[in-house]
Write a protein that holds these residues in place. Structure first.
Motif, PDB file in Angstrom:
ATOM      1  N   SER A   1     -30.918  39.061  16.404  1.00 26.64           N
ATOM      2  CA  SER A   1     -31.688  37.830  16.214  1.00 26.64           C
ATOM      3  C   SER A   1     -31.236  36.695  17.120  1.00 26.64           C
ATOM      4  CB  SER A   1     -31.623  37.383  14.744  1.00 26.64           C
ATOM      5  OG  SER A   1     -30.280  37.244  14.315  1.00 26.64           O
ATOM      6  N   GLU A   2     -30.120  36.880  17.823  1.00 29.20           N
ATOM      7  CA  GLU A   2     -29.732  35.941  18.873  1.00 29.20           C
ATOM      8  C   GLU A   2     -28.990  36.668  19.982  1.00 29.20           C
ATOM      9  OE1 GLU A   2     -27.745  32.279  17.920  1.00 29.20           O
ATOM     10  OE2 GLU A   2     -28.951  31.965  16.106  1.00 29.20           O
ATOM     11  N   TYR A   3     -29.479  36.507  21.195  1.00 32.24           N
ATOM     12  CA  TYR A   3     -28.758  36.826  22.417  1.00 32.24           C
ATOM     13  C   TYR A   3     -29.295  35.873  23.468  1.00 32.24           C
ATOM     14  CZ  TYR A   3     -32.746  39.030  24.780  1.00 32.24           C
ATOM     15  OH  TYR A   3     -33.948  39.243  25.396  1.00 32.24           O
ATOM     16  N   GLY A   4     -28.588  35.677  24.546  1.00 31.19           N
ATOM     17  CA  GLY A   4     -29.109  34.775  25.563  1.00 31.19           C
ATOM     18  C   GLY A   4     -28.085  34.462  26.631  1.00 31.19           C
ATOM     19  N   VAL A   5     -28.555  33.845  27.696  1.00 25.62           N
ATOM     20  CA  VAL A   5     -27.702  33.511  28.829  1.00 25.62           C
ATOM     21  C   VAL A   5     -28.133  32.173  29.421  1.00 25.62           C
ATOM     22  CG1 VAL A   5     -27.226  35.911  29.466  1.00 25.62           C
ATOM     23  CG2 VAL A   5     -29.202  34.747  30.460  1.00 25.62           C
ATOM     24  N   ASP A   6     -27.238  31.602  30.204  1.00 24.43           N
ATOM     25  CA  ASP A   6     -27.552  30.417  30.992  1.00 24.43           C
ATOM     26  C   ASP A   6     -28.637  30.795  32.002  1.00 24.43           C
ATOM     27  OD1 ASP A   6     -27.577  28.346  32.921  1.00 24.43           O
ATOM     28  OD2 ASP A   6     -25.473  27.870  32.541  1.00 24.43           O
ATOM     29  N   GLN A   7     -29.808  30.181  31.853  1.00 29.71           N
ATOM     30  CA  GLN A   7     -30.963  30.553  32.671  1.00 29.71           C
ATOM     31  C   GLN A   7     -30.851  30.114  34.130  1.00 29.71           C
ATOM     32  OE1 GLN A   7     -33.950  32.240  31.673  1.00 29.71           O
ATOM     33  NE2 GLN A   7     -32.740  32.821  29.898  1.00 29.71           N
ATOM     34  N   ARG A   8     -29.847  29.313  34.440  1.00 31.06           N
ATOM     35  CA  ARG A   8     -29.662  28.905  35.833  1.00 31.06           C
ATOM     36  C   ARG A   8     -29.102  30.039  36.681  1.00 31.06           C
ATOM     37  NH1 ARG A   8     -26.193  23.596  34.574  1.00 31.06           N
ATOM     38  NH2 ARG A   8     -25.335  25.133  33.103  1.00 31.06           N
ATOM     39  N   GLY A   9     -28.540  31.063  36.032  1.00 24.00           N
ATOM     40  CA  GLY A   9     -28.032  32.226  36.748  1.00 24.00           C
ATOM     41  C   GLY A   9     -26.702  32.022  37.425  1.00 24.00           C
ATOM     42  N   THR A  10     -26.001  30.940  37.100  1.00 20.13           N
ATOM     43  CA  THR A  10     -24.733  30.633  37.768  1.00 20.13           C
ATOM     44  C   THR A  10     -23.507  31.010  36.946  1.00 20.13           C
ATOM     45  OG1 THR A  10     -24.845  28.373  36.868  1.00 20.13           O
ATOM     46  CG2 THR A  10     -25.758  28.734  39.077  1.00 20.13           C
ATOM     47  N   ASN A  11     -23.723  31.458  35.708  1.00 21.50           N
ATOM     48  CA  ASN A  11     -22.614  31.808  34.830  1.00 21.50           C
ATOM     49  C   ASN A  11     -22.308  33.297  34.995  1.00 21.50           C
ATOM     50  OD1 ASN A  11     -21.136  32.689  32.448  1.00 21.50           O
ATOM     51  ND2 ASN A  11     -21.671  30.730  31.510  1.00 21.50           N
ATOM     52  N   VAL A  12     -21.221  33.606  35.692  1.00 19.81           N
ATOM     53  CA  VAL A  12     -20.885  34.998  36.000  1.00 19.81           C
ATOM     54  C   VAL A  12     -20.641  35.789  34.726  1.00 19.81           C
ATOM     55  CG1 VAL A  12     -19.233  36.512  37.169  1.00 19.81           C
ATOM     56  CG2 VAL A  12     -19.955  34.373  38.253  1.00 19.81           C
ATOM     57  N   ASN A  13     -19.964  35.190  33.770  1.00 17.55           N
ATOM     58  CA  ASN A  13     -19.703  35.869  32.500  1.00 17.55           C
ATOM     59  C   ASN A  13     -21.019  36.281  31.839  1.00 17.55           C
ATOM     60  OD1 ASN A  13     -17.215  36.460  30.795  1.00 17.55           O
ATOM     61  ND2 ASN A  13     -18.514  35.501  29.264  1.00 17.55           N
ATOM     62  N   ASP A  14     -21.970  35.357  31.780  1.00 20.64           N
ATOM     63  CA  ASP A  14     -23.278  35.646  31.184  1.00 20.64           C
ATOM     64  C   ASP A  14     -24.024  36.716  31.976  1.00 20.64           C
ATOM     65  OD1 ASP A  14     -23.003  33.904  29.104  1.00 20.64           O
ATOM     66  OD2 ASP A  14     -24.538  32.496  29.752  1.00 20.64           O
ATOM     67  N   ASN A  15     -23.994  36.622  33.291  1.00 18.08           N
ATOM     68  CA  ASN A  15     -24.751  37.560  34.121  1.00 18.08           C
ATOM     69  C   ASN A  15     -24.284  38.996  33.923  1.00 18.08           C
ATOM     70  OD1 ASN A  15     -26.065  35.313  35.097  1.00 18.08           O
ATOM     71  ND2 ASN A  15     -24.929  35.236  37.025  1.00 18.08           N
ATOM     72  N   ARG A  16     -22.983  39.189  33.876  1.00 17.47           N
ATOM     73  CA  ARG A  16     -22.443  40.546  33.694  1.00 17.47           C
ATOM     74  C   ARG A  16     -22.705  41.053  32.281  1.00 17.47           C
ATOM     75  NH1 ARG A  16     -16.675  39.811  37.007  1.00 17.47           N
ATOM     76  NH2 ARG A  16     -17.619  39.767  39.089  1.00 17.47           N
ATOM     77  N   TYR A  17     -22.557  40.174  31.320  1.00 17.22           N
ATOM     78  CA  TYR A  17     -22.870  40.546  29.936  1.00 17.22           C
ATOM     79  C   TYR A  17     -24.329  40.975  29.805  1.00 17.22           C
ATOM     80  CZ  TYR A  17     -25.439  38.791  25.852  1.00 17.22           C
ATOM     81  OH  TYR A  17     -26.366  38.619  24.849  1.00 17.22           O
ATOM     82  N   LEU A  18     -25.243  40.236  30.469  1.00 17.39           N
ATOM     83  CA  LEU A  18     -26.664  40.511  30.302  1.00 17.39           C
ATOM     84  C   LEU A  18     -27.020  41.915  30.760  1.00 17.39           C
ATOM     85  CD1 LEU A  18     -29.423  39.422  29.438  1.00 17.39           C
ATOM     86  CD2 LEU A  18     -29.753  38.629  31.796  1.00 17.39           C
ATOM     87  N   ASN A  19     -26.449  42.376  31.871  1.00 25.19           N
ATOM     88  CA  ASN A  19     -26.704  43.750  32.306  1.00 25.19           C
ATOM     89  C   ASN A  19     -26.352  44.743  31.214  1.00 25.19           C
ATOM     90  OD1 ASN A  19     -27.658  43.119  34.869  1.00 25.19           O
ATOM     91  ND2 ASN A  19     -25.642  43.221  35.801  1.00 25.19           N
TER      92      ASN A  19
END
Length: 454
Positions: free
Chosen positions: A287-305
């Protein structure tokens, strides 16, 4: 789809028994104004249409308990609520974009948002996010667990009952999430069972049509205790569990470790804490997942994959955090930009179109009841793009394209990926080289390492 919804083992299904995949986005309505965010920026109908045009079929609409239990708050008009907070600019914006709600009560405005979503065929899950209106969450906000200053179990059950009754007969309200992110020093399993079961029974009694969605402990990351003690309810066919998973849930592991190894470890942990429920025959709703939509957060980007691969493999129901481009008022800041929001600050454009492209394939079901008439096969999903592996011919390099056009693959006991019904296997000489097809007799090495690239 044919509403209401119910459950069939691990699947959510409609009245015909066909799978309905919840592909939701969170729309915040639990902060101090107690009004759905963005209504000072755009007409609610335009927001609803934007939700549909970006491929979502559902909204997880948050609400604070005191909206429905505190008459002095719930009876405030939208104008009065914003005046109390000194939000004159927001009043002017709502007067322009949504004049029909400016002088109705905040609970009527909440109902109007639900109605607008219904007119656009968007399902709604009502999420009791917090008790006292405000930003969520911390261990010290007195909203975290049963018995906290602002979390009276009896008042909570009263509020759930009132909300369930208010929306009984509103067909696009398909579920109620009983409480967001239980947390804090008071949390314990015995009280979880005691009150969550009471809350579930109260909601079902008031509105037997809705799905009952239960969150776990530790900010809704922990449901492993269900393995040893099932939830005991008098009704069946309505129970769904929910879990939250963000990149920051795992600290900065994604920054410092090998992403594939971190993904393997973290995904195994999520399976142990919550994912196992699908194997036990329960629907699991992220019911919740998400990332910084600017695409500059490396931690978020790798997690999203990792998350997208995990969600594709299990074909989970989910709700993205968040729709919100900006807030009326968040933590004392007027007009705060929400970089996890898919809409930009003024709510008129998509913040990151490539992100929407990446989740598009996951907005439709890969499997489940009602899809059995199609040929059962595997697809190779590429989380970094949201596309699947396709072939132009048997003799040219493979390419990526829409998952609806994917080849039918099979995975052999020898860990070879073959196009189903042929002798053609996926082949690559080494990491970094172009993947191609080769006839089975030519494949001389194990190919399991290729899975990390797709």
């Amino acid at each position: 789809m044919s509403l209401p919804l119910s459950t069939d083992s691990r699947w959510i299904v409609d009245e015909k028994g066909d799978r309905v995949k919840l592909a939701c986005v969170n729309w915040v309505s639990h902060l101090e104004p107690m009004v759905a965010e963005g209504l000072s920026k755009q007409p609610m109908d335009m927001i609803a249409k934007r939700i549909v045009s970006t491929g979502f079929n559902c909204v997880r609409l948050t609400w604070p308990l005191f909206l429905i239990t505190n008459d002095s708050l719930g009876s405030l008009t939208v104008r009065q609520s914003f005046q109390k907070l000194g939000l004159q600019e927001s009043i002017a914006g709502i007067q322009t974009n949504n004049p029909s709600i400016i002088d109705v009560s905040v609970i009527k405005a909440f109902q109007a948002v639900v109605a607008s979503l219904g007119e656009n065929n968007v399902m709604v899950i009502l999420d009791n996010h917090i008790s006292k209106p405000g930003w969520c969450c911390s261990n010290f906000d007195d909203n975290g667990f049963f018995g906290d200053k602002f979390f009276s179990p009896d008042l909570w059950i009263t509020g759930l009952t009132k909300m369930a009754t208010l929306f009984n007969g509103v067909t696009n309200v398909v579920g109620m999430s009983l409480r967001n992110e239980l947390r804090g020093s008071r949390q314990n399993q015995n009280d979880w069972y005691r009150y969550m079961q009471k809350g579930a029974e109260a909601v079902h009694s008031a509105n037997p049509n809705v799905l009952i969605i239960l969150s776990g402990l530790n900010y809704d990351t922990e449901l492993s205790f269900i393995k040893n003690r099932a939830v005991n309810l008098t009704f069946t066919g309505k129970l769904v569990f929910e879990v939250h998973w963000y990149g920051f849930t795992d600290g900065e592991a994604w920054l410092t470790g090998n992403p594939n190894q971190v993904c393997g470890r973290v995904a195994k942990d999520v399976m142990n804490r919550a994912g196992y429920l699908v194997d036990q025959g329960y629907p699991l709703f992220v019911s919740e997942y998400g990332v910084d939509q600017r695409g500059t957060n490396v931690n978020d980007n790798r997690y999203l994959n990792c998350f997208l691969g995990f969600a594709a493999e299990l074909d989970l129901d989910w709700a993205l955090w968040t729709l919100v481009g900006s807030y009326y008022l968040r933590e004392g800041v007027i007009g705060m930009n929400e970089y996890y929001g898919i809409l930009n600050w003024n709510w008129c454009e998509i913040r990151n179109e490539s992100f929407i492209d990446r989740i598009h394939a996951l907005q439709s079901p890969f499997q489940g009841p009602g899809l059995s008439e199609t040929r059962v096969h595997k697809v190779i999903f590429h989380p970094a793009t949201g596309l699947c592996v396709l072939r132009k011919s048997y003799f040219e390099p493979l390419r990526l394209g829409p998952c609806t056009d994917s080849e039918a693959w099979t995975y052999s006991p020898q860990k070879n990926l073959l196009i189903k019904g042929t002798y053609f296997c996926l082949q690559a000489d080494e990491s970094g080289t172009t993947a191609k097809l080769a006839q089975g007799a030519e494949v001389k090495k194990e190919l399991s390492y290729i899975l990390t690239r797709f």
